[in-house]
Write a protein that holds these residues in place. Structure first.
Motif, PDB file in Angstrom:
ATOM      1  N   ASP A 176       0.825  -1.223   0.000  1.00 12.24           N
ATOM      2  CA  ASP A 176       0.000   0.000   0.000  1.00 12.24           C
ATOM      3  C   ASP A 176       0.851   1.261   0.000  1.00 12.24           C
ATOM      4  OD1 ASP A 176      -2.062  -1.788   0.175  1.00 12.24           O
ATOM      5  OD2 ASP A 176      -2.529  -1.401   2.265  1.00 12.24           O
ATOM      6  N   ASP A 198       0.147   1.473  -4.066  1.00  8.05           N
ATOM      7  CA  ASP A 198      -1.244   1.247  -3.693  1.00  8.05           C
ATOM      8  C   ASP A 198      -2.187   1.344  -4.887  1.00  8.05           C
ATOM      9  OD1 ASP A 198      -3.104   0.831  -1.377  1.00  8.05           O
ATOM     10  OD2 ASP A 198      -4.021   2.591  -2.316  1.00  8.05           O
ATOM     11  N   GLU A 232      -0.512  -2.810  -7.918  1.00  2.00           N
ATOM     12  CA  GLU A 232      -1.667  -3.667  -7.650  1.00  2.00           C
ATOM     13  C   GLU A 232      -2.923  -2.974  -8.165  1.00  2.00           C
ATOM     14  OE1 GLU A 232      -2.061  -4.312  -3.418  1.00  2.00           O
ATOM     15  OE2 GLU A 232      -2.413  -2.204  -3.010  1.00  2.00           O
TER      16      GLU A 232
END
Ligand code: C2E
Ligand code: CA
Ligand code: CA
Ligand code: CA
Length: 275
Positions: A176, A198, A232
């Motif tokens: 993150d 993140d 991600e």
């Protein structure tokens, strides 16, 4: 709600009571779930952008709650933390996931999320070592994902634990990245093996200039500090193209695959071999 002087407070109190009751119920249900095998681990692949193969899979906990269907971790991890259950649950995930990963090809790693609370009480290194021993998974194939809240401890106790884990041979990932107050500062306190940008930054690509500038900066940081970089939450080809253009090492997201149960991830991995 008792003795509510004003209607609004009364309504608020009742809502809070209901919330507390359902949280309490969820706690005891979660306790029971642990014993009854209602928890499982799903896996989401990380794709190496240089060659398109699966470099690792992230273990993501799922709860199949009787009568309620699948419950995602955003709903039950905070409850588990509050109920003091995250320690046993985290230990269970490590053992379960290492056992699965030991059967994957040698060049596919396993990523496991750690709650900051698992750093309390001191048994974390032993738990990790015993999961590795029991499964036979080589330590260098295990990546532990932590968030910067692990580094908030002013006594640096957690840094010592991270150093011990590193000495065991496992990799440490900052998850993150970019969401906290001083993500950059934390990169000085520990030499992470990998940083994961993140999802909120990826979501705004390719159009948001700010998100693109941050992605560019993190990719550069990764190169100069010798850390791998992952994005991600990749859902589209355009988002993937941004990551490739910036020289990010790996990507993860629904564009490639949703998190899958253990047998399905094994097929996914073999399906992408030799690509
Ligand atoms: P995380 O570590 O940031 O995990 C990534 C989350 O993003 C996962 O949600 C994953 O399903 C979701 N995701 C992946 N790709 C995409 C995408 O393309 N689009 C969208 N919209 N979402 C995507 P999930 O599985 O619901 O997990 C939520 C969080 O719960 C995780 O966030 C992690 O912080 C926590 N968690 C999950 N499993 C564990 C565990 O075993 N232990 C601990 N301590 N935390 C866990
Ligand atoms: Ca994660
Ligand atoms: Ca993450
Ligand atoms: Ca997240």
């Amino acid at each position: 709600a008792k003795q509510a002087g004003r209607g609004t407070f009364r309504v608020f109190d009742e809502a809070t009571d209901i919330h507390l009751q359902s949280r309490q119920k969820m706690k005891s249900a979660l306790r029971a779930a642990l014993g009854q095998g209602e928890l499982s681990v799903f896996y989401q692949p990380l794709i190496g952008l240089a060659d398109g193969r699966v470099t690792a899979c992230e273990a993501l906990m799922r709860w199949h709650r009787k009568g309620a269907g699948w419950i995602t971790p955003d709903q039950f991890i905070p409850v588990a933390e509050e109920a003091g259950l995250i320690g046993v649950m985290g230990e269970w995930v490590l053992h379960e996931a290492c056992a699965h990963a030991a059967r994957w090809p040698d060049n596919v790693s396993l990523a496991v999320n750690l709650s900051p609370l698992q750093f309390h009480g001191g048994g974390l290194v032993d738990v990790v070592v015993s999961a590795l021993r029991a499964s036979g998974l080589p330590p260098e194939r295990l990546q532990l994902e932590i968030t910067e809240s692990v580094l908030l401890d002013p006594t640096d106790r957690n840094i010592t634990v991270l150093q011990e884990l590193r000495a065991v041979g496992v990799k440490i990932v900052m998850d993150d990245f970019g969401t906290g107050y001083s993500s950059l500062g934390y990169l000085r306190s520990f030499p992470f093996d990998k940083i994961k940008v993140d999802r909120s930054f990826i979501r705004d690509l390719p159009h948001a200039r700010e998100a693109l500038a941050i992605l560019k900066a993190v990719a550069g940081l990764g190169r100069s500090l010798d850390m791998r970089t992952t994005v991600e939450g990749v859902e589209t080809q355009a988002q993937l193209d941004c990551a490739i253009a910036e020289g990010v090492d790996e990507a993860q997201g629904f564009f490639f695959s949703r998190p899958l149960p253990a047998p399905a991830i094994t097929s996914f991995i073999s399906g992408r071999l030799g690509r």
